[in-house]
Structure formats: structure tokens, C-alpha cells
Enzyme design. Structure first.
Site, PDB file in Angstrom:
ATOM      1  N   GLU A   1      48.041  46.593  42.386  1.00  0.00           N
ATOM      2  CA  GLU A   1      47.910  46.282  40.961  1.00  0.00           C
ATOM      3  C   GLU A   1      49.276  46.160  40.293  1.00  0.00           C
ATOM      4  O   GLU A   1      50.048  47.126  40.275  1.00  0.00           O
ATOM      5  CB  GLU A   1      47.114  47.381  40.258  1.00  0.00           C
ATOM      6  CG  GLU A   1      46.956  47.157  38.763  1.00  0.00           C
ATOM      7  CD  GLU A   1      46.217  48.293  38.066  1.00  0.00           C
ATOM      8  OE1 GLU A   1      45.679  48.042  36.971  1.00  0.00           O
ATOM      9  OE2 GLU A   1      46.192  49.414  38.599  1.00  0.00           O
TER      10      GLU A   1
ATOM     11  N   GLU B   1      38.760  50.743  31.854  1.00  0.00           N
ATOM     12  CA  GLU B   1      39.882  51.663  32.013  1.00  0.00           C
ATOM     13  C   GLU B   1      40.688  51.674  30.711  1.00  0.00           C
ATOM     14  O   GLU B   1      41.770  51.106  30.628  1.00  0.00           O
ATOM     15  CB  GLU B   1      40.769  51.257  33.199  1.00  0.00           C
ATOM     16  CG  GLU B   1      41.791  52.336  33.543  1.00  0.00           C
ATOM     17  CD  GLU B   1      42.819  51.873  34.566  1.00  0.00           C
ATOM     18  OE1 GLU B   1      43.243  52.697  35.384  1.00  0.00           O
ATOM     19  OE2 GLU B   1      43.207  50.691  34.530  1.00  0.00           O
TER      20      GLU B   1
END
Length: 253
Positions: free
Chosen positions: A138, A235
């Protein structure tokens, strides 16, 4: 649309098994977490079985957090620590039926860091493949994580190509992409072939998705229209009670 609750940010006032139960009560389709290692895997597995929710992903340990570390796998000279963290994450994933492990690169730069990351990712992918686990990487934005090795989706795609393992995929976090690159929907379309999981939060505050400069009603519809049918990971950081922040599920889904 299906949604996954990231329990690294949501219901953090509860023990992880109770947070899983709260996510089920709130209507989420799945859960994911950051660093669950202080909680026995058997307790997490029991809560997952009780609720019927899958655990989509977890992260490798960051290392010495007090010393400023935020991942180990691109740090030259730390291969043994990085691989121990990978092994730990895969063991926990196997015990809880978790589908993916996000391998955190850490603060590093340069050619040696690049080669270190590639080598450790090959190790992770080869260890994960027999378990049916996906490895994720990521890019983190430069505002929240200045100095992090992996910063852009193009860099991530190049690394995925170089590592050349079928179970290495991109974690496409709309928040990080929005802060670093913008043009989130176009970036998603361009990268969809290498994406393994999608996360979201408002830009620029990382709050709930019904605020900020990014129109998630548009983003979610575009992702759905592209044929993505896996749960999207919520998130985001709450300003208090998690349940009070969930109105977006009704207005944006």
C-alpha cells in the site's frame, strides 16, 4: 455495495472480538484490522465464527514504533526482522482465516531499499501461496507518512511486476491516492487489474466518507460499475462513538 469495517480505527474502545461483534451488529459484511497480535488468535477466530464475518486483512508489525519505525520490509540490513514479521502475520492469518496480509515497507529510500523490499516480498508471496493468502502493498501519502518507501500507485505497480508473483496485489486506499495523486476514479480504472483490496476515508481529514472534498457517492458508483464486488474497507478515524459515524452507510451505499 459491500463494506468491511477496519477495526484499527473503528470501535477501538472495545476488545477486538467485541469490535467484530459490533461490526456485525452495524451491518458490515466483513472486517479487517491493523496489528491484532496482542489478542489470541483463537479469540478472534471464535468471534469471526460467531458472527459469520470474514477477516479480510491484517498488517505486518511496524517494528520499533517508539523509535519511529513504520514497517520493516524495505529496510536494508533488517531482513531477519522483516521475515519474522511476515511469518508472524501469516501464522495469525492462517489461524483466523484471514485472506490477505499487508506487508509494510517502512521508512527508507534508494536502490538498496527497493531491492530489499522486492526480495522480502518474494519471500512473503512464496510463504503465503500454499496458505491461499494474498500479499498486499500500500502506498502511503507523504503528508501522513513522510519518508515512507512506497508512495505512489505507479511505484507499487512496477514493484508488483518486478516481484512477479501471482498473489501480490495493490491495496488501493482512496484516501492515500486522493491525497497524493488525486483523480481517484481514473486511477482505480487504470489499476484495477492489480488491485487486491480497496479502502476509503474522507480527504483530507481521514474522517467518515460523507465529508471532505472527495465525492464518495460518485466513487462508490464508479467502482461498482467497474464490476468490483468485494467489500470496500472503511478505514477512517472517528470523532467519538463509531456507531454515531455510520450514517454514510445509508446515504452513500
Amino acid at each position: 455495495m459491500k463494506f468491511s469495517a477496519n477495526l484499527g480505527f473503528l470501535w477501538t474502545d472495545r476488545a477486538l472480538p467485541d469490535a467484530i461483534r459490533a461490526a456485525k451488529a452495524a451491518g458490515f459484511d466483513a472486517v479487517e484490522c491493523h496489528w491484532p497480535y496482542d489478542v489470541p488468535a483463537a479469540e478472534v477466530a471464535q468471534a469471526l465464527a460467531e458472527t459469520g464475518l470474514p477477516m479480510l486483512g491484517l498488517n505486518t508489525r511496524r517494528g520499533d514504533v517508539a523509535g519511529g519505525e513504520n514497517g520493516l520490509c524495505a529496510l536494508p540490513g533488517r531482513a531477519s526482522d522483516a521475515r519474522a514479521a511476515i511469518d508472524e502475520a501469516l501464522t495469525y492469518a492462517q489461524a483466523t482465516g484471514t485472506g490477505a496480509v499487508h506487508v509494510m515497507a517502512g521508512f527508507a529510500s534508494g536502490d538498496e531499499a527497493h531491492q530489499t523490499f522486492v526480495d522480502n516480498l518474494r519471500y512473503a508471496c512464496d510463504a503465503a501461496a500454499p496458505l491461499g493468502v494474498t500479499i498486499l502493498i500500500e502506498p502511503l501519502n507523504r503528508h501522513d507518512a513522510p519518508g515512507y518507501f512506497l508512495t505512489t500507485t505507479d511505484q507499487a505497480r512496477e514493484i508488483i511486476t518486478e516481484v512477479a508473483r501471482g498473489n501480490l496485489r495493490l491495496m488501493f486506499d482512496c484516501y492515500h491516492v486522493g491525497r497524493t495523486e488525486g483523480d481517484v476514479v481514473t486511477r482505480f480504472a487504470d489499476l484495477q487489474g492489480v488491485i487486491g483490496h480497496v479502502q476509503f476515508a474522507s480527504v483530507p481529514t481521514r474522517g467518515a466518507p460523507d465529508q471532505g472534498e472527495l465525492d464518495y457517492a460518485f466513487v462508490f458508483k464508479a467502482i461498482q460499475a467497474a464490476g468490483w464486488d468485494k467489500p470496500l474497507g472503511a478505514e477512517y478515524k472517528t470523532q467519538g462513538d463509531t456507531d454515531a459515524s455510520l450514517n454514510w452507510i445509508k446515504t452513500l451505499a
